[in-house]
Design an enzyme around this catalytic site. Structure first.
Site, mmCIF file in Angstrom:
data_model
loop_
_atom_site.group_PDB
_atom_site.id
_atom_site.type_symbol
_atom_site.label_atom_id
_atom_site.label_comp_id
_atom_site.label_asym_id
_atom_site.label_seq_id
_atom_site.Cartn_x
_atom_site.Cartn_y
_atom_site.Cartn_z
ATOM 1 N N LYS A 119 0.828 -1.199 0.000
ATOM 2 C CA LYS A 119 0.000 0.000 0.000
ATOM 3 C C LYS A 119 0.870 1.258 0.000
ATOM 4 C CE LYS A 119 -2.414 3.321 2.366
ATOM 5 N NZ LYS A 119 -1.952 4.331 3.338
ATOM 6 N N ASP A 140 -6.261 0.471 0.192
ATOM 7 C CA ASP A 140 -6.361 0.490 1.654
ATOM 8 C C ASP A 140 -7.722 -0.092 2.029
ATOM 9 O OD1 ASP A 140 -8.302 2.478 1.244
ATOM 10 O OD2 ASP A 140 -6.734 3.990 1.199
#
Length: 216
Positions: free
Chosen positions: A120, A138
């Site tokens: 991420k 996310d």
DNA sequence: AACTCGGGGCA
DNA sequence: TGCCCAGAGTT
């Protein structure tokens, strides 16, 4: 979702949320990298507050390494997980100098080789610092994509692949921001505001619920 | 896949 | 108080 539903979804997201960025304040790739590392399990509002102070004096790997682990931990305490984060930030800063000439690398492989940097964070840095097309999945993007049926997957990587496949590359970065805004404002984890959702007529979860209530 | 790290916001 | 949260690493 079929392709025409995907296109309509993208258009509505663009109309409603536009090009507003959501995320972290930064003035360099290094600042964004550190800020994103701090943002794990922590809101961007709090991260921005901490980094506004931290980056006044410590906005490069060299300057960061002038802090002891304890000093850094104290400065970032309000972001949570500060013990691990302080260690990783110092290790990563050291590696940037020893392995990458003091620069933040630009590839997934290099970025995720840094301690505390996962998929991420790497995607956020590539997209927001370097303008490389990328989608950072996310919890918001994961939840909203699955609910809408825009891209379905059991884990983060599956959803990321789905989005890369279903969305034109030119929309990856903007869609990322728009999906997060949507997840925050309307498609929240609990008690989503489906009654005011501009995407409700396209949402697979909504359609499912309607078909179930119609059967009764 | 499950567990841990952790302070702050909110009910 | 107890529960949740813009993750990553280890087992």
């Amino acid at each position: 979702m079929n392709q025409s539903e995907i296109n309509e979804t993208l258009k509505i997201l663009q109309d409603v949320y536009g090009t507003q960025k959501c995320g972290l304040d930064f003035n360099s790739p290094y600042e964004l990298l550190i800020a994103t590392m701090l943002s794990a399990q922590c809101t961007d509002v709090r991260v921005n507050k901490v980094t506004a102070e931290l980056f006044k004096d410590y906005n490069t790997p060299e300057k960061m390494l002038s802090l002891t682990e304890g000093e850094l931990r104290e400065k970032i305490k309000s972001c949570g997980l500060s013990n691990t984060k302080a260690k990783n930030i110092l290790k990563t800063s050291h590696l940037l100098l020893s392995e990458f000439g003091g620069e933040v690398p630009k590839t997934m492989k290099e970025l995720t080789s840094l301690p505390g940097v996962g998929r991420k964070t790497a995607n956020v840095v590539m997209s927001n610092a370097f303008g490389i097309p990328a989608i950072a999945v996310d919890t918001h993007v994961f939840r909203v994509s699955n609910r809408l049926g825009l891209a379905k997957g059991k884990n983060v990587l599956e959803v990321e692949k789905g989005l890369r496949q279903n969305l034109p590359e030119s929309r990856w970065s903007s869609a990322h921001h728009q999906l997060i805004w949507h997840g925050r404002k309307i498609c929240s984890a609990r008690n989503p505001k489906c009654e005011v959702c501009p995407l409700a007529h396209l949402c697979e979860t909504q359609k499912l619920e309607h078909s179930q209530s119609n059967l009764k």
